[in-house]
Design a protein around this motif. Structure first.
Motif, PDB file in Angstrom:
ATOM      1  N   LYS A  72     -10.797 -12.582   2.546  1.00 58.74           N
ATOM      2  CA  LYS A  72     -11.678 -12.162   1.360  1.00 58.74           C
ATOM      3  C   LYS A  72     -11.455 -13.053   0.295  1.00 58.74           C
ATOM      4  O   LYS A  72     -10.266 -13.128   0.061  1.00 58.74           O
ATOM      5  CB  LYS A  72     -11.815 -10.880   1.280  1.00 58.74           C
TER       6      LYS A  72
ATOM      7  N   TYR B 122      -6.934 -12.306  -0.012  1.00 64.00           N
ATOM      8  CA  TYR B 122      -6.266 -11.405   0.732  1.00 64.00           C
ATOM      9  C   TYR B 122      -7.047 -11.091   1.839  1.00 64.00           C
ATOM     10  O   TYR B 122      -8.500 -11.365   2.201  1.00 64.00           O
ATOM     11  CB  TYR B 122      -6.238  -9.993  -0.134  1.00 64.00           C
TER      12      TYR B 122
ATOM     13  N   THR C 193      -8.350  -8.498   4.602  1.00 61.86           N
ATOM     14  CA  THR C 193      -8.803  -7.037   4.244  1.00 61.86           C
ATOM     15  C   THR C 193      -8.052  -6.486   5.444  1.00 61.86           C
ATOM     16  O   THR C 193      -7.826  -5.137   5.206  1.00 61.86           O
ATOM     17  CB  THR C 193     -10.287  -7.021   4.526  1.00 61.86           C
TER      18      THR C 193
ATOM     19  N   ASP D 156      -2.775  -4.083   1.197  1.00 63.48           N
ATOM     20  CA  ASP D 156      -2.888  -2.493   0.638  1.00 63.48           C
ATOM     21  C   ASP D 156      -3.714  -2.217  -0.500  1.00 63.48           C
ATOM     22  O   ASP D 156      -3.784  -2.992  -1.617  1.00 63.48           O
ATOM     23  CB  ASP D 156      -1.267  -2.204   0.024  1.00 63.48           C
ATOM     24  N   MET D 157      -4.651  -1.366  -0.319  1.00 64.76           N
ATOM     25  CA  MET D 157      -5.918  -1.271  -1.154  1.00 64.76           C
ATOM     26  C   MET D 157      -5.466  -0.915  -2.590  1.00 64.76           C
ATOM     27  O   MET D 157      -5.858  -1.131  -3.555  1.00 64.76           O
ATOM     28  CB  MET D 157      -6.950  -0.545  -0.831  1.00 64.76           C
ATOM     29  N   ASP D 158      -4.307   0.008  -2.623  1.00 60.74           N
ATOM     30  CA  ASP D 158      -3.742   0.367  -4.088  1.00 60.74           C
ATOM     31  C   ASP D 158      -3.242  -0.826  -4.792  1.00 60.74           C
ATOM     32  O   ASP D 158      -3.503  -0.832  -6.105  1.00 60.74           O
ATOM     33  CB  ASP D 158      -2.749   1.666  -3.496  1.00 60.74           C
TER      34      ASP D 158
ATOM     35  N   LEU E 136      -4.186  -3.744  -4.431  1.00 59.61           N
ATOM     36  CA  LEU E 136      -5.001  -4.443  -4.730  1.00 59.61           C
ATOM     37  C   LEU E 136      -5.849  -3.937  -5.990  1.00 59.61           C
ATOM     38  O   LEU E 136      -6.016  -4.915  -6.954  1.00 59.61           O
ATOM     39  CB  LEU E 136      -5.990  -4.745  -3.666  1.00 59.61           C
ATOM     40  N   GLY E 137      -6.061  -2.775  -5.833  1.00 62.95           N
ATOM     41  CA  GLY E 137      -6.536  -2.200  -7.176  1.00 62.95           C
ATOM     42  C   GLY E 137      -5.695  -2.392  -8.543  1.00 62.95           C
ATOM     43  O   GLY E 137      -6.276  -2.819  -9.656  1.00 62.95           O
TER      44      GLY E 137
ATOM     45  N   LYS F  96      -6.171  -5.857  -9.849  1.00 55.87           N
ATOM     46  CA  LYS F  96      -7.393  -6.457 -10.252  1.00 55.87           C
ATOM     47  C   LYS F  96      -7.480  -5.832 -11.742  1.00 55.87           C
ATOM     48  O   LYS F  96      -7.859  -6.263 -12.667  1.00 55.87           O
ATOM     49  CB  LYS F  96      -8.399  -5.387  -9.426  1.00 55.87           C
TER      50      LYS F  96
ATOM     51  N   ASN G 176       1.541  -3.234   5.834  1.00 49.04           N
ATOM     52  CA  ASN G 176      -0.040  -3.146   6.793  1.00 49.04           C
ATOM     53  C   ASN G 176       0.000  -1.728   7.674  1.00 49.04           C
ATOM     54  O   ASN G 176       0.226  -1.834   8.707  1.00 49.04           O
ATOM     55  CB  ASN G 176      -0.280  -4.125   7.594  1.00 49.04           C
TER      56      ASN G 176
END
Lengths: 444, 358
Positions: free
Chosen positions: A152, A170, A172, A176-178, A180-181, A184, A442
C-alpha cells in the motif's frame, strides 16, 4: 467564451505567481476553439504538453470533441480549489483554461531520475544500484522488487515551505497498525520548514530529549527496503532524496548488512559476529586501557602487564590524557578525510596515520600500545554497516572512557551495561530498540 | 517453557555468591549444613512452585493489578505489599552492600566506597524506572552475555587439578547431623527468585509448564552443590571457613593458563558486576513498582523521586555503617526472617488464589 467566474480565478492565480522568465501564459486559437495554457516551463515538460494538448487541440475539429478528449485523458485532472491549483502549478503541472473549465495537466519534468550506484552501503555481491532522487522512479524500483498486491502506498506532505512529497509504503498483511498510526501521527506533527531528506527526521523524532542513537534507519538500497517491507516494516520515501527511511528500527537492523544474505550462511553469521565484536571493542577498548593501566595492571598476566608498562615508560602523563589525545587526533583524521577531495584523501590518511603515529611514539608522547589501540578502535568503529549508528557509537566510547577514568574497571563494566540499558530503553515507534530475541511484528 | 520465569530464578541462583549463602553454609558445614541443604531443597522448591502456580493464574498481571481487582481491605493490601516490598528491597540492599564491599576489597581498594556506590546507584535508578518489560529485556541480554562464561568458570573449577574431592567427601559424611535453621534459610534462598514474580508476572503471559519446574529443580540442586562444595574442595574442609567470600577467593585460586587475563577472579568479578547490578535492579524494581501500586491514585513525579532518594539514602547509610562481618551476621538473621515471611505470604496467597479462582 469564458465566464466571469473562470476569468476571476485566472486573474487571481496569475496574481499569486510572481512574474518570471519561465512563467508562460499562452493563448491558442482555432476556428471554433480557444485554449489558454499557463505553466512554468523550467519544471514542466513542454514536449509532453505539445504532444498531448496542443497537437490534439489543432487536430480535433469540434469544440465539444476536444472537451471530451480533455476530460478523458488520464494525465488531466479537473480544477478543485485555487490553492491546490497554485501548488500544482508550482510543482510543474500546466493549467488549462478551456471554455468554462479549468484543467490541470500533469507534465512535470522528472529530473534526477537516474538510478545511482550505492556509495554508502556497498556490498561485494548482490544488487549494486541504489535509489534515484526522483520519487516516482524510487517507487517503481520498489515495486519491481516487491510485486505484491498488498503493498500500500500513501502520500502526504512534510515541510512548511518545501512541501515535500512523502510516500508511506507498507505491506498491509505484515505491518503493525499501531505502529503505523504512531508514524502517521508523527509525520503529521513534524515541524520543519525545509524538508529535504529523511535524515532530518532523526532529530525531530523526539520532542523532549534528544536521543543518542538514531531510531530510524536511512538506507540507499532498494533491496534492503524490499526485505524490510516483507518483515512488516514501514518505508518512507522522500521526494528528492536517494535515501529511504525504514521504520520502526531496532539495533539489529543497524548491524545488518545486505551482504549477510548474499553470502553463504556461515559466512554471513561470521561477518555478523565480527561486527558485534567490533562494536564491543570500539566502545570498551579505550576505557579498558585506562582502567587496566591506571587502576588494575594486575589483571593481565605479568609479561603483558610489563610490556604495557614498559611501552608507557616514556609517556609523561596519566593514561587517560594519552587516550584522549590520540582519540582526538583520530577523530580529526576521520572528520578531515570525509571533507577532503577524493584525490587528497589517501595522502591525509598516510600523513596522519602513519607518520604522525610513528612520530608521536618516538617523541614519547604516547605509547606504542596506545597507537595500536586507537587504530583498532577506529577500524572496528567503521565495521558497523550503517553510518548513522556508527557515528553514535563514536560518542559512546567517550562516555565509557570517562567512567573508566573515574571508576576504573567498574566504570567500564557498568558503563557498557548502561549503554545496553539505554538502548533497551529507547523505542522506535513503540517497538523496543534492542532486545535479545526480536519478536516478529507480523502477529496474526 | 517460559524463559522469563527461568531468568528470574537463575539470577537469584547466580547471585547467592554475593549474598553470603556459601559463607553461611560453609560456616555450618560440620553442624548440619548438608542436611539443611537437603531439607531446603524441597522447602524452597515447593514455595517456588506454589507461588508461581498461584500468581500465573493471573496471566500478564503483577500484584498491584491483581490487588486493584480483587483486594477489598486497604490495610491488608498495604500490609501485604509492605512486607513483600521490605523483603525484596532488603534483598537488593544486602546484595548491593555486599558487592560494594567485594569491589573495594578485590578491585579498587583505594577508592572510597561511596564513590563506587554512586555509579551503582546511578545505573540502578536508571534501570528501575523503566517499564517492567524493558527491565526483563536487559536482564535477558545480561544473562545471555554472562552465564555461558560463568558456566565455563564453574566447569574449570570442577575439572581443576587442585580440587580435593576428599575434603568434599569428608564434609559429605556430616550428612546426618541435626540440620541447622540458619543453613536451611540460607540454602532456600537459591529458589527464592520467584519472589520477583509479584511484579514480573506482568511479562509472563502464559501458564508455566512442568518443564520449568523440573529444570529449576535440577538447577537448584546443582547450584547448591556447586556453591557449597567447590570452595570446600579448593580450600579444604577446614580452610574454607577462613574466607569472607569463599567463592570469590575460590575463583582467585583458578588460573587460565593461556588467557591474557590469567587470574579468573577478574573475569569472574567483571561478569558479576553486571549480574549483581541486574539482580539489585529487579529486586528494587519490584519494590518500586509495589510502592507505586500501593498509592496508585496519587502517583506523581515528586513522589517518585522521594522514593528513589529514600532508596539511595538507605544504600548510602548501609554502605557507611555496615562492615563485612556485621553485614554477614545481619544477613544470617535476615535469611531466617525472609524464609518466615515467604512461607506466610506464599501459603496465604496461594490459598487465597485457589479460593478466588476455584
Amino acid at each position: 467564451m469564458p465566464t466571469t467566474k473562470v476569468e476571476s480565478i485566472k486573474k487571481s492565480i496569475m496574481n499569486k505567481i510572481q512574474k518570471a522568465e519561465d512563467v508562460v501564459f499562452k493563448e491558442n486559437f482555432t476556428k471554433e476553439k480557444y485554449l489558454e495554457t499557463y505553466y512554468i516551463k523550467s519544471i514542466s515538460d513542454e514536449q509532453v504538453l505539445g504532444k498531448y494538448v496542443l497537437k490534439p487541440f489543432f487536430e480535433i475539429q469540434g469544440a465539444e470533441l476536444f472537451l471530451d478528449y480533455l476530460q478523458s485523458h488520464p494525465k488531466i485532472s479537473t480544477f478543485k480549489t485555487e490553492a491546490q491549483t497554485v501548488e500544482s502549478l508550482l510543482r510543474g503541472e500546466a493549467v488549462l483554461f478551456y471554455q468554462d473549465y479549468i484543467f490541470l495537466f500533469d507534465c512535470k519534468v522528472d529530473r534526477n531520475n537516474a538510478v545511482q550506484d550505492t556509495t554508502v552501503e556497498t556490498t561485494i555481491q548482490g544488487p549494486q544500484s541504489g535509489f534515484s532522487e526522483s520519487l516516482p522512479t524510487n517507487l517503481g524500483l520498489i515495486r519491481h522488487r516487491y510485486p505484491e498486491a498488498t503493498l500500500k502506498v500513501e502520500s502526504s506532505q512534510v515541510g512548511a515551505i518545501s512541501k515535500t512529497k512523502v510516500m508511506l509504503l507498507y505491506d498491509t498483511r505484515f505491518a503493525d497498525m499501531d505502529t503505523l498510526g504512531r508514524i502517521k501521527e508523527f509525520l503529521a506533527n513534524v515541524k520543519i520548514n525545509m524538508f529535504q531528506t529523511g535524515e532530518q527526521l532523526l532529530d525531530s523524532i523526539k520532542k523532549s530529549n534528544r536521543s543518542l542513537f538514531p531510531v530510524m534507519l536511512v538506507t540507499e538500497r532498494p533491496d534492503r527496503v524490499a526485505i524490510n517491507l516483507s518483515t512488516g516494516k514501514i518505508i518512507l520515501l522522500i521526494h528528492g532524496s536517494p535515501f529511504a527511511v525504514v521504520l520502526p528500527t531496532s539495533m539489529k537492523d543497524f548491524m545488518a548488512s545486505m551482504a549477510d544474505i548474499y553470502q553463504t550462511y556461515w559466512v554471513g553469521r561470521f561477518l555478523q559476529t565480527l561486527r558485534y565484536i567490533g562494536l564491543f571493542v570500539s566502545i570498551v577498548l579505550p576505557g579498558l586501557y585506562v582502567a587496566t593501566t591506571s587502576y588494575n595492571p594486575e589483571i593481565y598476566r605479568v609479561q603483558l602487564a610489563l610490556s604495557i608498562a614498559g611501552s608507557r615508560n616514556l609517556v609523561p602523563y596519566p593514561s587517560f590524557v594519552e587516550v584522549l589525545l590520540m582519540l582526538f587526533m583520530m577523530e580529526m583524521l576521520t572528520e578531515a578525510s570525509i571533507r577532503l577531495p577524493k584525490a587528497i584523501g589517501p595522502t591525509a590518511t598516510t600523513v596522519g596515520g602513519l607518520i604522525l603515529g610513528q612520530a608521536a611514539t618516538e617523541a614519547g608522547l604516547v605509547s606504542n600500545i596506545m597507537i595500536i589501540i586507537v587504530s583498532t578502535v577506529a577500524i572496528s568503529n567503521f565495521v558497523v554497516p550503517i553510518n548513522a549508528f556508527s557515528f553514535s557509537v563514536r560518542i559512546v566510547k567517550y562516555i565509557v572512557l570517562g567512567l573508566a577514568t573515574v571508576f576504573g574497571l567498574v566504570g567500564v563494566g557498568i558503563g557498557f551495561l548502561l549503554f545496553i540499558a539505554y538502548m533497551v530503553k529507547l523505542d522506535s515507534f513503540g517497538q523496543p530498540f534492542l532486545t535479545l530475541i526480536q519478536t516478529k511484528p507480523n502477529k496474526k | 517453557m517460559n524463559r522469563y520465569f527461568f531468568y528470574l530464578i537463575l539470577t537469584n541462583m547466580l547471585i547467592n555468591v554475593i549474598i553470603f549463602v556459601p559463607k553461611i553454609l560453609i560456616e555450618y558445614r560440620y553442624e548440619g549444613a548438608v542436611m539443611g541443604m537437603l531439607i531446603a531443597i524441597p522447602i524452597g522448591f515447593t514455595l517456588a512452585c506454589l507461588y508461581s502456580k498461584a500468581i500465573t493464574k493471573f496471566p500478564g498481571q503483577g500484584l498491584p493489578e491483581i490487588a486493584d481487582k480483587f483486594f477489598k481491605h486497604r490495610w491488608l493490601t498495604i500490609l501485604h505489599f509492605g512486607s513483600i516490598q521490605l523483603a525484596v528491597f532488603s534483598a537488593g540492599l544486602i546484595t548491593l552492600v555486599g558487592f560494594i564491599d567485594v569491589l573495594t576489597r578485590f578491585i579498587n581498594p583505594e577508592m572510597p566506597r561511596l564513590l563506587l556506590l554512586s555509579i551503582y546507584l546511578i545505573a540502578i535508578i536508571f534501570i528501575i524506572q523503566l517499564p517492567t518489560e524493558r527491565v526483563m529485556y536487559i536482564l535477558e541480554i545480561v544473562l545471555f552475555m554472562n552465564t555461558p562464561l560463568i558456566g565455563f568458570i564453574v566447569f574449570k573449577a570442577f575439572t581443576s587439578d587442585y580440587i580435593s574431592w576428599d575434603s568434599i567427601l569428608e564434609v559429605g559424611t556430616h550428612l546426618f547431623d541435626r540440620p541447622s535453621l540458619k543453613a536451611i534459610a540460607a540454602a532456600s534462598y537459591v529458589f527464592s527468585g520467584y519472589a520477583n514474580l509479584v511484579i514480573f508476572n506482568r511479562v509472563i503471559k502464559e501458564k508455566l509448564k512442568v518443564w520449568n519446574f523440573v529444570i529449576i529443580f535440577f538447577m537448584g540442586i546443582f547450584n547448591l552443590f556447586t556453591t557449597f562444595f567447590i570452595p570446600i574442595g579448593f580450600h579444604g574442609s577446614d580452610g574454607a571457613q577462613e574466607y569472607l567470600y569463599p567463592w570469590i577467593s575460590t575463583s582467585d585460586s583458578l588460573r587460565l593458563v593461556y588467557s591474557p587475563i590469567e587470574r579468573v577472579i577478574f573475569i569472574f568479578l567483571l561478569f558479576y558486576m553486571s549480574i549483581t547490578l541486574m539482580s539489585i535492579s529487579i529486586h528494587w524494581h519490584s519494590a518500586f513498582e509495589l510502592f507505586k501500586g500501593t498509592f496508585r491514585k496519587k502517583e506523581n513525579k515528586k513522589m517518585k523521586w522521594i522514593v528513589l532518594s529514600a532508596y539511595s539514602g538507605c544504600a548510602v547509610i548501609a554502605v557507611m555503617f555496615l562492615e563485612t562481618i556485621l553485614l554477614n551476621q545481619i544477613t544470617v538473621y535476615w535469611m531466617i526472617a525472609r524464609l518466615g515471611v515467604e512461607v506466610v505470604i506464599v501459603i496465604s496467597f496461594s490459598l487465597w488464589a485457589r479460593r478466588q479462582l476455584a
